[in-house]
Design a protein around this motif. Structure first.
Motif, short mmCIF file in Angstrom:
data_model
loop_
_atom_site.label_atom_id
_atom_site.label_comp_id
_atom_site.label_asym_id
_atom_site.label_seq_id
_atom_site.Cartn_x
_atom_site.Cartn_y
_atom_site.Cartn_z
N ASP A 23 -0.40 10.23 9.08
CA ASP A 23 -1.69 9.51 9.09
C ASP A 23 -1.53 8.14 9.72
O ASP A 23 -2.51 7.49 10.09
N MET A 89 -3.12 1.58 1.23
CA MET A 89 -3.92 2.06 0.12
C MET A 89 -5.41 2.10 0.49
O MET A 89 -6.11 3.08 0.21
N ARG A 90 -5.87 1.02 1.13
CA ARG A 90 -7.30 0.92 1.49
C ARG A 90 -7.69 2.05 2.43
O ARG A 90 -8.76 2.64 2.30
N TRP A 91 -6.80 2.35 3.35
CA TRP A 91 -7.11 3.40 4.34
C TRP A 91 -6.67 4.78 3.86
O TRP A 91 -6.75 5.75 4.60
N ARG A 92 -6.15 4.83 2.63
CA ARG A 92 -5.73 6.10 2.01
C ARG A 92 -4.80 6.91 2.92
O ARG A 92 -5.01 8.09 3.16
N ARG A 94 -1.63 8.97 3.64
CA ARG A 94 -0.78 9.81 2.79
C ARG A 94 0.62 9.97 3.36
O ARG A 94 1.58 10.12 2.64
N LYS A 118 1.33 8.68 -4.11
CA LYS A 118 0.73 9.72 -3.26
C LYS A 118 1.12 9.58 -1.79
O LYS A 118 0.87 10.47 -0.99
N THR A 119 1.65 8.43 -1.43
CA THR A 119 1.99 8.19 -0.03
C THR A 119 3.47 8.46 0.22
O THR A 119 4.33 7.99 -0.53
#
Lengths: 360, 360
Positions: A23, A89-92, A94, A118-119
């Motif tokens: 990502d 985190m803001r842009w999620r 992964r 989660k990342t």
């Protein structure tokens, strides 16, 4: 370099994220970061995603980032990784790629401790370095100017060589000349070594003075507009004897054989083998203790490497050195090196300097 | 440096292995490796155990290792880690320290994959760097010579400054002069920036020409016998106005306050606070965007750091810089920096150069 060249580079990367199952890509290695953003400061991180690029740096570089960075710059008051992780985190994101060869264990662990569970941090080796191997026309133009500056500085410096001059004074003169000719600095520490010391492949210049009857190795490069050059030439003070002449001839033939083997599609190892084979014919292959060459560009040593075991194939647009050498303890070393540009049918030798042994 | 100084350093480390619960320490970071062995080549690993020290390097450095290394040198034909791991196995080392801040994730994983399951790699942070902070008499002598060379080069270069000179030509001149005076090279890229560009704390010299009415920052250091110096001085072309004079006075007072706070036992952060407090009095503390100083020695930046949040205490024998600065976009930057030696009761200012604003 035009802003849209940097944009194109970033687009090449973001277009490749899916293929790498990422990502985002975190770029921390200076030359890669400069290649993708234009920023040259020493403390920065670059995060690339399909839709955004952001450069993190510290307040010392507020003004410089505004001038140089071709993508959005964020000035972090504390550790850059805090703001980086906030963006992840803001842009999620992964799956975020990172450069394992260029990040310390410490920096990695500190980053890993901050990112959400989660990342995943995914090691990505050599991707940007691989993109950098093939130079664009504007990069080739810069390398040409770097090579030319370097060769001019060599001529100006060598004109002053005489017995009694110190190695370190010639090195100082060469570096001064290249800067006066417009280089930012040398692309590496200039090597000047006389007599037996020329047998040290990476000799640092000392206070030793040149003497008649000495071989002198000069290995130098300029950094100009961010791009490197690299050249080695040999001088001789007085009249060279048979062993010097024969060894010089062997190395020159090896270097020409290496150059002759260069073309798009050739194996790097085949270029090395071509140079090594000539030296074997002279019984000198065991005295050739390094590889035949390396890529150069934003860094003085970058892929490809042209050594015995290198699996890569050359591509048109690569800028590489061809630099066989032999090193004989108690006698001296002889190396001849050009910067060349790989073309479809062979190569263009960029270095304009004569390869005759300079007898002074 | 005498051979037995290196031996003493290695003995200090090997005597500390038990305390760190180690059988051996792997040193890969260049300056640490040089500090403990004397070797200056670019590709080496040093393994220290209670009874043996061994340096691994490659065939390019065979001769140099023989000349420089004060402990046994082993020339590896392939990757150094293969021979390193063989030694770890032969000597049955169970816990081997490594430098996580200085080893890449890649290098670590490649090493981890080779070592036997019974052997643990233990992260050791800053141990050798900590030993390096307090300089020996022979190191202090080298730093003194480096500082003196640097100040002499500054005077020679500044004598040539006039309107119309390029930033990069002054930088070239300063570096040439330091080398002619016996330095190996600059200890970092000389900063020369005129006018508004002086507001870039890490400005690279450009082709811009000096003009009347300009502030010029010169931040330079020599590397001599392996040791660094670091100094910043300000020049002014023409007659400085009120704002320049007032800002210069503020920075000079801040620098003197910082120096005044230096003594063995003082907190690094207290030195920073002393300088920062003066600038606050002038309403300039927000324009002071970096820390007050740093240690120097084999590296230009080494511990301690003298910043807001640094917890360390100064020790007698540390060589540090004191260098507050203010950076005002559109106006320029002013920084004044000396290299000082921490003593029991205060410090000795090593830099002999006058701190008056140089009006040219």
């Amino acid at each position: 370099m035009a802003n849209n060249e940097f944009e194109q580079r970033r687009q090449t990367v973001t277009a490749g994220l899916a293929e790498h199952k990422l990502d985002g890509l975190l770029v921390s290695f200076g030359p890669n970061l400069r290649y993708l953003s234009g920023f040259t400061g020493s403390n920065a991180l670059l995060l690339l995603t399909a839709s955004r690029s952001i450069l993190f740096t510290d307040p010392r570089y507020t003004i410089q980032a505004g001038q140089e960075s071709t993508c959005q710059a964020h000035i972090s008051k504390g550790p850059l990784t805090v703001d980086l992780v906030a963006a992840i985190m803001r842009w999620r994101l992964r799956r975020v790629g990172y450069e394992p060869a260029m990040m310390s264990v410490d920096a990695f662990q500190s980053l890993e401790a901050k990112i959400p569970a989660k990342t995943a941090l995914v090691p990505i080796k050599g991707w940007i370095e691989e993109l950098r191997t093939v130079k664009s026309p504007s990069e080739i133009a810069r390398i040409r100017r770097s090579v030319e500056t370097n060769s001019q500085a060599f001529e100006q410096g060598v004109a002053r060589v005489k017995p009694g001059m110190k190695e370190q004074d010639l090195a100082a003169e060469l570096e001064y000349r290249m800067r006066r000719l417009g280089a930012e600095k040398p692309s590496f520490e200039t090597i000047v070594a006389g007599g037996e010391r020329s047998a040290l492949p990476h000799a640092q210049p000392t206070a030793a003075r040149f003497e008649n009857g000495q071989l002198i190795v000069v290995d130098m490069g300029a950094l100009r507009e961010g791009y490197c050059s690299d050249m080695t030439r040999m001088l001789f003070l007085g009249a060279p004897g048979t062993k010097v002449k024969r060894t010089y001839k062997a190395v020159l033939e090896a270097q020409l054989a290496g150059i002759d083997a260069v073309r798009a599609g050739a194996h790097s190892a085949a270029v090395d083998a071509a140079a090594r084979k000539v030296l074997r014919g002279y019984g000198l292959d065991k005295a050739f203790v390094h590889s035949t060459g390396h890529g150069l560009g934003l860094e003085i040593h970058e892929p490809p490497r042209l050594g015995k075991r290198d699996k890569s194939r050359l591509k048109a647009g690569m800028a590489i050195t061809i630099e066989p050498g032999v090193y004989l303890e108690g006698f001296g070393g002889i190396r001849i090196e050009d910067t060349v540009l790989v073309t479809e049918k062979g190569c263009e030798i960029l270095t304009p300097t004569s390869k005759e042994l300079r007898v002074i």
